[in-house]
Motif scaffolding. Structure first.
Motif, short mmCIF file in Angstrom:
data_model
loop_
_atom_site.label_atom_id
_atom_site.label_comp_id
_atom_site.label_asym_id
_atom_site.label_seq_id
_atom_site.Cartn_x
_atom_site.Cartn_y
_atom_site.Cartn_z
N ALA A 164 0.83 -1.20 0.00
CA ALA A 164 0.00 0.00 0.00
C ALA A 164 0.87 1.25 0.00
O ALA A 164 0.65 2.20 -0.77
N SER A 165 1.88 1.27 0.87
CA SER A 165 2.77 2.43 0.93
C SER A 165 3.57 2.57 -0.36
O SER A 165 3.78 3.69 -0.86
N ALA A 166 4.00 1.45 -0.92
CA ALA A 166 4.74 1.49 -2.19
C ALA A 166 3.87 2.05 -3.31
O ALA A 166 4.31 2.88 -4.11
N THR A 167 2.61 1.61 -3.37
CA THR A 167 1.68 2.08 -4.40
C THR A 167 1.48 3.59 -4.31
O THR A 167 1.55 4.31 -5.31
N VAL A 168 1.26 4.06 -3.09
CA VAL A 168 1.03 5.49 -2.87
C VAL A 168 2.27 6.30 -3.23
O VAL A 168 2.18 7.35 -3.88
N HIS A 169 3.44 5.83 -2.83
CA HIS A 169 4.66 6.59 -3.10
C HIS A 169 5.01 6.62 -4.59
O HIS A 169 5.52 7.63 -5.10
N LEU A 170 4.74 5.53 -5.29
CA LEU A 170 4.96 5.55 -6.74
C LEU A 170 4.04 6.56 -7.41
O LEU A 170 4.45 7.30 -8.31
N ALA A 171 2.77 6.60 -6.97
CA ALA A 171 1.84 7.59 -7.51
C ALA A 171 2.28 9.00 -7.16
O ALA A 171 2.14 9.94 -7.95
N GLU A 172 2.86 9.16 -5.97
CA GLU A 172 3.28 10.49 -5.51
C GLU A 172 4.44 11.05 -6.32
O GLU A 172 4.65 12.27 -6.32
N ILE A 173 5.20 10.21 -7.00
CA ILE A 173 6.27 10.74 -7.86
C ILE A 173 5.67 11.70 -8.88
O ILE A 173 6.19 12.79 -9.12
N GLY A 174 4.54 11.28 -9.48
CA GLY A 174 3.88 12.14 -10.45
C GLY A 174 3.09 13.26 -9.81
O GLY A 174 3.14 14.41 -10.27
N THR A 175 2.35 12.96 -8.74
CA THR A 175 1.50 14.00 -8.12
C THR A 175 2.33 15.10 -7.48
O THR A 175 1.97 16.28 -7.56
N THR A 176 3.44 14.73 -6.83
CA THR A 176 4.27 15.76 -6.20
C THR A 176 4.99 16.62 -7.24
O THR A 176 5.21 17.82 -7.03
N LEU A 177 5.35 16.00 -8.37
CA LEU A 177 5.97 16.77 -9.45
C LEU A 177 4.98 17.79 -10.00
O LEU A 177 5.31 18.97 -10.19
N ALA A 178 3.74 17.33 -10.24
CA ALA A 178 2.70 18.24 -10.75
C ALA A 178 2.36 19.31 -9.72
O ALA A 178 2.19 20.49 -10.04
N SER A 179 2.27 18.90 -8.46
CA SER A 179 1.93 19.83 -7.39
C SER A 179 3.03 20.88 -7.21
O SER A 179 2.77 22.07 -7.05
N GLY A 180 4.30 20.41 -7.23
CA GLY A 180 5.42 21.33 -7.09
C GLY A 180 5.46 22.36 -8.21
O GLY A 180 5.70 23.55 -7.97
N ALA A 181 5.21 21.90 -9.44
CA ALA A 181 5.20 22.82 -10.59
C ALA A 181 4.08 23.86 -10.45
O ALA A 181 4.27 25.04 -10.73
N ALA A 182 2.92 23.39 -9.99
CA ALA A 182 1.79 24.31 -9.82
C ALA A 182 2.07 25.33 -8.72
O ALA A 182 1.81 26.53 -8.88
N HIS A 183 2.61 24.87 -7.60
CA HIS A 183 2.95 25.80 -6.51
C HIS A 183 4.02 26.79 -6.94
O HIS A 183 3.99 27.96 -6.56
N TRP A 184 4.99 26.33 -7.73
CA TRP A 184 6.03 27.22 -8.24
C TRP A 184 5.43 28.31 -9.10
O TRP A 184 5.78 29.49 -8.99
N ARG A 185 4.47 27.95 -9.96
CA ARG A 185 3.82 28.94 -10.83
C ARG A 185 3.06 29.98 -10.04
O ARG A 185 2.97 31.14 -10.44
#
Length: 310
Positions: free
Chosen positions: A43-64
């Motif tokens: 479960a933790s592995a699944t969530v963290h793999l998904a977070e690679i994409g979500t945190t990248l998108a979130s970081g880009a949005a927050h930066w903008r």
């Protein structure tokens, strides 16, 4: 198909909360995966793999939107990645019978912390502008990264309130910096889980739908961070996490509570949650009204001066 749709909605909702509060994507998503019987490490592995994409998108949005302090990202993100890798390899070595209640206990503790922190104290604002030092951020990142991997979430619940409590960084920049640095944590944790578990134990379809939901929500959350009262949202999320993980613990082999005991505990928790939400709403309104009154009084004081000067 229904399960995949539900996971996509959970990913979307969790990212809306995470991006606007600086926490709870991993905790919320992992809690649901545990509730449907997923192996804790998987479960933790699944969530963290998904977070690679979500945190990248979130970081880009927050930066903008100008919500990121890159010095904070560097000082907390690298130690966080080290702690996350260590936590992932540790959790992978535990048996499912031991890991499930351990993770639920960690998530429950994080939920209590979130609920109490945001309900009782709100956000400190009197020390804005003072520097955040590496000797504070590095140990914080190391601990938060380890807890994040072993608890299926915790980077935000540990990191965000700690930095907010210091009062040295604007809330929106705390949230944006924590969300952006979480990319490093997610990558390190994912590597640790893949080393410890192997890819065959990860459901990549679940990863994909969690990722899609999170990516859709990321820019919306970065915009909402300027508009949603963190105090109220923190109380709401904290209570949800407490109730869900209390259910897991009460049903575990550690406790194995009877139906009567479980329902009594649930009723008590719902009552406390409702009172906490009501208190947070009341305090938010009182603070908002106080700020409005001060602004009106300040404007009234300035007008006579302007008249005299004319």
């Amino acid at each position: 198909m229904r399960k995949l749709l539900l996971l996509a909605l959970v990913g979307l909702g969790a990212q809306l909360v995470d991006g606007s509060l600086g926490m709870a994507y991993g905790v919320t998503s992992t809690t649901l995966l545990l509730a449907i019987g997923t192996n804790p490490a998987a479960a933790s592995a699944t969530v963290h793999l998904a977070e690679i994409g979500t945190t990248l998108a979130s970081g880009a949005a927050h930066w903008r939107f100008g919500n990121v302090d890159w010095k904070v990202v560097a000082k907390i993100g690298v130690p966080g990645a080290i702690g996350a890798f260590a936590g992932a390899t540790f959790l992978s070595s535990l048996s499912t019978e031991v890991a499930a209640p351990v993770m639920a206990l960690l998530l429950l503790a994080l939920g209590v912390y979130i609920l109490v922190r945001f309900t009782a104290f709100g956000i400190r604002r009197d020390r804005l502008g003072l520097p955040l030092r590496k000797r504070f951020l590095a140990p914080l990142g190391l601990i938060a990264g380890f807890v994040d991997s072993t608890g299926g979430g915790g980077w935000g619940p540990v990191g965000t309130p700690a930095i907010l409590a210091s009062g040295r960084l604007a809330p929106r920049k705390v949230i944006g910096s924590i969300d952006t640095s979480e990319f490093l944590v997610a990558v390190a944790a994912s590597i640790g889980f893949l080393v410890g578990l192997g890819s065959e134990n990860v459901n990549f379809a679940w990863v994909a739908v969690l990722l899609v939901g999170g990516v859709v929500a990321a820019p919306i959350a970065a915009w909402l961070v300027r508009h949603i009262p963190p105090r109220i949202l923190g109380s709401a999320v904290g209570g949800l996490i407490i109730i869900t993980n209390a259910r897991t613990l009460l049903r575990s082999d550690w406790i194995d509570a009877s139906d009567g005991v479980r329902y009594t505990v649930y009723a008590a928790l719902y009552l406390v949650w409702g009172l906490a939400l009501a208190y947070s709403v009341k305090q938010y309104r009182a603070h908002r009204d106080s700020e409005t009154t001060e602004a009106v009084e300040s404007l009234a004081e300035e007008r006579p001066k302007a008249t005299v000067g004319a």
